[in-house]
Design an enzyme around this catalytic site. Structure first.
Site, PDB file in Angstrom:
ATOM      1  N   HIS A   1       9.565 -10.838   1.722  1.00  0.00           N
ATOM      2  CA  HIS A   1      10.571 -11.527   1.676  1.00  0.00           C
ATOM      3  C   HIS A   1      11.704 -10.906   2.289  1.00  0.00           C
ATOM      4  O   HIS A   1      11.800  -9.603   2.451  1.00  0.00           O
ATOM      5  CB  HIS A   1      10.536 -11.553   0.093  1.00  0.00           C
ATOM      6  CG  HIS A   1      11.761 -12.462  -0.321  1.00  0.00           C
ATOM      7  ND1 HIS A   1      13.272 -12.215  -0.469  1.00  0.00           N
ATOM      8  CD2 HIS A   1      11.802 -13.934  -0.981  1.00  0.00           C
ATOM      9  CE1 HIS A   1      13.947 -13.130  -0.767  1.00  0.00           C
ATOM     10  NE2 HIS A   1      12.925 -14.326  -1.324  1.00  0.00           N
TER      11      HIS A   1
ATOM     12  N   ASP B   1       7.491  -5.000  -4.988  1.00  0.00           N
ATOM     13  CA  ASP B   1       8.029  -6.022  -5.207  1.00  0.00           C
ATOM     14  C   ASP B   1       7.109  -7.009  -5.916  1.00  0.00           C
ATOM     15  O   ASP B   1       6.414  -7.676  -5.504  1.00  0.00           O
ATOM     16  CB  ASP B   1       8.778  -6.760  -3.859  1.00  0.00           C
ATOM     17  CG  ASP B   1       9.394  -8.178  -4.234  1.00  0.00           C
ATOM     18  OD1 ASP B   1       9.425  -8.573  -5.210  1.00  0.00           O
ATOM     19  OD2 ASP B   1       9.808  -8.799  -3.074  1.00  0.00           O
TER      20      ASP B   1
ATOM     21  N   GLN C   1       7.027 -12.130  -7.435  1.00  0.00           N
ATOM     22  CA  GLN C   1       5.997 -13.406  -7.379  1.00  0.00           C
ATOM     23  C   GLN C   1       4.749 -13.107  -8.229  1.00  0.00           C
ATOM     24  O   GLN C   1       4.220 -13.701  -8.602  1.00  0.00           O
ATOM     25  CB  GLN C   1       5.599 -13.396  -5.927  1.00  0.00           C
ATOM     26  CG  GLN C   1       5.307 -14.799  -5.543  1.00  0.00           C
ATOM     27  CD  GLN C   1       6.680 -15.831  -6.038  1.00  0.00           C
ATOM     28  OE1 GLN C   1       6.277 -16.808  -6.953  1.00  0.00           O
ATOM     29  NE2 GLN C   1       7.582 -15.857  -5.633  1.00  0.00           N
TER      30      GLN C   1
ATOM     31  N   LYS D   1      12.058 -15.729 -12.479  1.00  0.00           N
ATOM     32  CA  LYS D   1      10.712 -16.361 -12.013  1.00  0.00           C
ATOM     33  C   LYS D   1       9.906 -16.149 -13.157  1.00  0.00           C
ATOM     34  O   LYS D   1       8.617 -16.617 -13.106  1.00  0.00           O
ATOM     35  CB  LYS D   1      10.163 -15.559 -10.838  1.00  0.00           C
ATOM     36  CG  LYS D   1      11.241 -15.902  -9.651  1.00  0.00           C
ATOM     37  CD  LYS D   1      10.788 -15.415  -8.396  1.00  0.00           C
ATOM     38  CE  LYS D   1      11.717 -15.941  -7.306  1.00  0.00           C
ATOM     39  NZ  LYS D   1      11.171 -15.047  -6.154  1.00  0.00           N
TER      40      LYS D   1
ATOM     41  N   CYS E   1      12.085 -17.676   2.853  1.00  0.00           N
ATOM     42  CA  CYS E   1      12.746 -16.382   3.110  1.00  0.00           C
ATOM     43  C   CYS E   1      11.729 -15.237   3.651  1.00  0.00           C
ATOM     44  O   CYS E   1      11.722 -14.150   3.209  1.00  0.00           O
ATOM     45  CB  CYS E   1      13.224 -15.902   1.756  1.00  0.00           C
ATOM     46  SG  CYS E   1      14.631 -16.418   1.008  1.00  0.00           S
TER      47      CYS E   1
HETATM   48  C1  LIG Z   1      12.276 -14.427  -5.152  1.00  0.00           C
HETATM   49  C2  LIG Z   1      11.442 -13.237  -4.491  1.00  0.00           C
HETATM   50  C3  LIG Z   1      12.529 -12.308  -4.250  1.00  0.00           C
HETATM   51  C4  LIG Z   1      14.092 -12.298  -4.365  1.00  0.00           C
HETATM   52  O1  LIG Z   1      14.225 -12.371  -5.895  1.00  0.00           O
HETATM   53  P1  LIG Z   1      15.767 -12.754  -6.461  1.00  0.00           P
HETATM   54  O2  LIG Z   1      15.491 -13.010  -7.627  1.00  0.00           O
HETATM   55  O3  LIG Z   1      16.417 -13.865  -5.632  1.00  0.00           O
HETATM   56  O4  LIG Z   1      16.679 -11.429  -6.083  1.00  0.00           O
HETATM   57  C5  LIG Z   1      11.959 -11.038  -3.639  1.00  0.00           C
HETATM   58  N1  LIG Z   1      10.744 -10.951  -3.219  1.00  0.00           N
HETATM   59  C6  LIG Z   1      10.002 -11.999  -3.456  1.00  0.00           C
HETATM   60  C7  LIG Z   1       8.537 -11.828  -3.278  1.00  0.00           C
HETATM   61  C8  LIG Z   1      10.307 -13.015  -4.201  1.00  0.00           C
HETATM   62  O5  LIG Z   1       9.400 -14.082  -4.466  1.00  0.00           O
END
Ligand SMILES: *Cc1c(COP(=O)(O)O)cnc(C)c1O
Length: 413
Positions: free
Chosen positions: A130, A207, A210, A233, A371
């Site tokens: 992302h 990260d 997701q 999320k 993104c």
């Molecule tokens: C949504 C997402 C982000 C960003 O998350 P925010 O809540 O906008 O800070 C980063 N990495 C992944 C894989 C995402 O799906």
């Protein structure tokens, strides 16, 4: 109703849907079909109630007041931290830093490492990150003279692990990778990524933005150094998230921001920082958001991640099978190991046009680069249509999507 869910045995999706008031609404005269869960999830009534309860009964600043409201708010906020600790199986509650979201967590770590890296050090990221997991590292490299290396991906949307192994060396200081790709749904082999990075002495940030809506990570079993996620999320509110950091790293990294809450003592000559987690939580935090995040985690665990995962996998296979029946439709991200995200295009048609037509039919999907522009560049496409499913979605909704995409294909042909 019962007949439509009989194949999912113990999963009562109709009951679950009643927990989400928004799923009752209509869009453009049709029942809402919400398939943009990878961008943000919907909010169950228990989480909405936690927010209303906070503002109706005990809204107060935390960690400072001796008065009752402040103590109640502090207790609820710290309880939420403990819920997060248990959920992620961290050793200590103070290893859970409450942030404003995944992006904030990544920037906090990147900024901390700017004082630890030197010229020639190397940082490895994956090709399917992302943007929030690319830009902070580019900025860090500019500041420190470190070099950014990229793990390539293949046609299926999987990381090429032999190339990763070849990139690792004693120069590698940090590795950053998403647990699950938001653009393709691929579940990355983070266990192997972490183990190999540790073999060369590098730290790893995963990260989990997701991944956390679908699975329950165990940070101790993973032996990961940092893990980040966003509440919005995971059925929680926007503007709050969590950074797990191993205690030794959180001790070593300098604070990210200066301000109230993060200090032990301040004089104009010298300030000493507060202990963990307060060192990284400058200023008044999103108190209500943190408490509601705890309620969201309770809600998800109440359903159970095993059930969530099994049901979402069913939705994924059904949708994949049905969508592929449409002529000229291509799915990007075909790894055998993926979650309920389907990125697709129709031959010769811009994803935006499909998104617009299906919205007229009440169906929310995402269109664009999600993104993750490097992923789109890899496939040489401007973007995709992305349908991402949550445990409150149904097969009937997938049927509605398939019918809508067919209609769009006819209209735009
Ligand atoms: C949504 C997402 C982000 C960003 O998350 P925010 O809540 O906008 O800070 C980063 N990495 C992944 C894989 C995402 O799906």
């Amino acid at each position: 109703m019962a007949t439509t869910i009989s194949h999912t045995t113990s999963f009562d999706v109709e009951g679950i849907r009643k927990d989400f008031p928004i799923l009752q609404r209509q869009v453009n005269g049709k029942p809402l079909v919400y398939f943009d869960n990878a961008a943000t999830s919907q909010t169950p009534q228990v989480v909405i109630d936690a927010i209303v309860d906070y503002y109706s009964r005990y809204n107060a600043n935390i960690h400072r007041g001796v008065h009752t409201l402040s103590q109640e708010a502090t207790d609820a906020y710290e309880q939420a931290r403990i819920k997060l600790q248990k959920h992620f199986n961290a050793a200590k509650a103070y290893e859970m830093i409450l942030t404003s979201g995944t992006t904030h967590g990544i920037n906090l770590v990147a900024s901390g490492f700017s004082s630890l890296l030197k010229e020639g050090d190397e940082i490895i990221v994956s090709a399917m990150e992302h943007h929030s997991n690319i830009v902070p590292w580019q900025m860090l490299c500019e500041k420190t003279g470190a070099i950014l290396r990229v793990i390539p991906m293949n046609e299926e949307g999987e990381l090429v692990m032999s190339a990763y192994t070849a990139l690792l060396s004693e120069k590698t200081r940090l590795v950053f990778c998403n647990h699950i790709s938001n653009a393709l749904g691929t579940v990355n082999p983070i266990e192997e990524i972490i183990e190999k990075a540790h073999d060369v002495g590098a730290a790893v940030l995963i990260d989990g933005a997701q991944a956390c809506p679908h699975i329950k990570p165990d940070v101790q079993a993973l032996d990961v150094d940092f893990y980040v996620a966003s509440a919005h999320k995971m059925c929680g509110p926007t503007g709050v998230g969590v950074l797990y950091g191993k205690e030794k790293w959180l001790q070593e990294l300098p604070p990210y921001q200066g301000g109230g809450e993060m200090i032990a003592e301040v004089t104009f000559e010298k300030t000493t920082y507060a202990g963990l987690p307060h060192k990284f939580e400058a200023g008044t935090p999103n108190i209500c958001g943190g408490i509601a995040f705890g309620a969201a985690v309770d809600y998800l665990n109440g359903i159970g991640f095993d059930k969530i995962e099994a049901y979402e996998n069913e939705l994924l296979s059904y949708a994949t099978k049905e969508l592929l029946k449409i002529e000229g439709l291509r799915i990007y991200g075909t790894s055998g190991h993926k979650t309920s995200v389907i990125s697709f295009n129709l031959e010769g048609i811009h994803p935006y046009d499909i998104g617009t037509i299906v919205d007229k039919l009440g169906i929310a999907v995402r269109t664009g680069h999600h993104c993750a522009q490097p992923v789109m560049d890899y496939y040489k496409i401007p973007g995709t249509v992305r349908a991402s499913f949550a445990f409150y979605n149904t097969r009937e909704e997938i049927d509605a999507l398939v019918a809508a995409v067919k209609k769009a294909a006819q209209m735009l042909a």
